[in-house]
Design a protein around this motif. Structure first.
Motif, PDB file in Angstrom:
ATOM      1  N   ARG A  36       0.845  -1.190   0.000  1.00 47.63           N
ATOM      2  CA  ARG A  36       0.000   0.000   0.000  1.00 47.63           C
ATOM      3  C   ARG A  36       0.883   1.244   0.000  1.00 47.63           C
ATOM      4  N   ARG A  37       0.351   2.361  -0.528  1.00 50.45           N
ATOM      5  CA  ARG A  37       1.089   3.629  -0.464  1.00 50.45           C
ATOM      6  C   ARG A  37       0.266   4.618   0.347  1.00 50.45           C
ATOM      7  N   VAL A  38       0.940   5.593   0.928  1.00 57.19           N
ATOM      8  CA  VAL A  38       0.220   6.641   1.670  1.00 57.19           C
ATOM      9  C   VAL A  38      -0.204   7.716   0.673  1.00 57.19           C
ATOM     10  N   PRO A  39      -1.228   8.490   1.007  1.00 60.32           N
ATOM     11  CA  PRO A  39      -1.699   9.517   0.060  1.00 60.32           C
ATOM     12  C   PRO A  39      -0.637  10.570  -0.223  1.00 60.32           C
ATOM     13  N   GLU A  40      -0.632  11.068  -1.447  1.00 57.01           N
ATOM     14  CA  GLU A  40       0.219  12.206  -1.826  1.00 57.01           C
ATOM     15  C   GLU A  40      -0.389  13.463  -1.207  1.00 57.01           C
ATOM     16  N   THR A  41       0.468  14.342  -0.738  1.00 54.69           N
ATOM     17  CA  THR A  41      -0.025  15.594  -0.143  1.00 54.69           C
ATOM     18  C   THR A  41       0.328  16.809  -0.990  1.00 54.69           C
ATOM     19  N   ARG A  92       4.587  11.189   7.410  1.00 55.12           N
ATOM     20  CA  ARG A  92       4.297  11.729   8.746  1.00 55.12           C
ATOM     21  C   ARG A  92       2.824  12.122   8.864  1.00 55.12           C
ATOM     22  N   GLN A  93       2.296  12.705   7.779  1.00 57.50           N
ATOM     23  CA  GLN A  93       0.884  13.093   7.819  1.00 57.50           C
ATOM     24  C   GLN A  93      -0.003  11.866   8.013  1.00 57.50           C
ATOM     25  N   PHE A  94       0.358  10.766   7.324  1.00 59.52           N
ATOM     26  CA  PHE A  94      -0.414   9.531   7.488  1.00 59.52           C
ATOM     27  C   PHE A  94      -0.283   9.030   8.935  1.00 59.52           C
ATOM     28  N   ALA A  97      -2.384  10.622  11.416  1.00 60.33           N
ATOM     29  CA  ALA A  97      -3.805  10.234  11.369  1.00 60.33           C
ATOM     30  C   ALA A  97      -4.066   8.922  12.116  1.00 60.33           C
ATOM     31  N   THR A  98      -3.022   8.358  12.757  1.00 60.23           N
ATOM     32  CA  THR A  98      -3.203   7.079  13.455  1.00 60.23           C
ATOM     33  C   THR A  98      -3.460   7.264  14.959  1.00 60.23           C
ATOM     34  N   GLY A  99      -3.775   8.495  15.358  1.00 59.31           N
ATOM     35  CA  GLY A  99      -4.039   8.750  16.784  1.00 59.31           C
ATOM     36  C   GLY A  99      -5.179   7.902  17.322  1.00 59.31           C
TER      37      GLY A  99
END
Ligand SMILES: Cc1cc2nc3c(=O)[nH]c(=O)nc-3n(C[C@H](O)[C@H](O)[C@H](O)COP(=O)(O)O)c2cc1C
Length: 203
Positions: A36-41, A92-94, A97-99
């Motif tokens: 899987r990849r994390v979203p592009e920001t 880091r942004q992804f 979001a794991t809080g």
């Protein structure tokens, strides 16, 4: 036993390493491996200015990860390039979001591991890997690196990435250097090693 490989790549080096990590993990009996990849920001305009738009199309088929997919995995192997000696902002942004997962102890006891890429040999691979691992420890994950049992990390006959903290590759100042055979072998070793440990814990 589920192994999730989660990465961000701007110019393809981490994507190539992620494929090698996958090759190592799928060889372990009972391993179900997802990439899987994390979203592009960044906007397409910025990506175009950074010369990344075309190469990103080559891995656009890889599904974008949903945060809850982390909770469903037994082991997570994260890959992210260095940015100023640290983990790239997209990853880091992804992670930020794991809080919700942290609040539920959802990742406690899972196996976590990291790999990276940088332009230069001493441009922050170890600091990126070590600071990445801090986040995994906050989540209560069991952190796994790249043991010296992978002897390729000690070789002196060629320039190579790889450290006890995780596999890595050196992209070169202009990004033209691709992951070497030794670096890809390190990534395969790490994928296999993580999956073997997860199999012992969760099979
Ligand atoms: C904003 C920015 C900061 C970077 N900072 C560093 C750095 O501190 N050290 C370094 O060696 N490379 C640095 N790089 C180079 C990237 O780490 C390199 O492009 C990346 O590892 C290539 O992997 P990829 O093809 O998967 O994106 C930086 C690149 C960008 C765009």
């Amino acid at each position: 036993m589920k192994v999730l490989i989660l990465y961000y790549s701007m110019y393809g080096h981490i994507y190539r390493m992620a494929q090698a990590v996958r090759e190592g993990a799928v060889g372990v009996k009972g391993a179900e491996v997802q990439l899987r990849r994390v979203p592009e920001t960044l906007s397409e305009e910025i990506l175009a200015k950074m010369g990344a738009l075309e190469v990103q199309k080559s891995f656009a088929h890889v599904p974008v990860c949903q945060v809850d997919e982390l909770a469903a995995a037994d082991a997570i192997i994260f890959g992210a390039p260095t940015r100023f000696g640290n983990v790239c902002g997209q990853m880091r942004q992804f992670l930020d979001a794991t809080g919700g997962l942290w609040a539920k102890n959802a990742l406690v006891g899972k196996v976590g591991s990291v790999f990276t890429s940088s332009a230069t040999q001493h441009g922050g691979q170890e600091s990126t890997l070590l600071t990445f691992q801090v986040t995994l420890l906050h989540h209560g994950m069991v952190v796994v690196g790249l043991p010296y049992a992978f002897a390729g990390q000690t070789r002196m006959d060629e320039i190579t990435g790889g450290s006890p903290y995780g596999a890595s590759t050196i992209a070169g100042g202009d990004g033209s250097r691709q992951p070497s055979d030794n670096e890809l072998e390190a990534a395969r070793y790490q994928g296999r090693h993580v999956a073997q440990i997860a199999a012992k814990l969760f099979a």
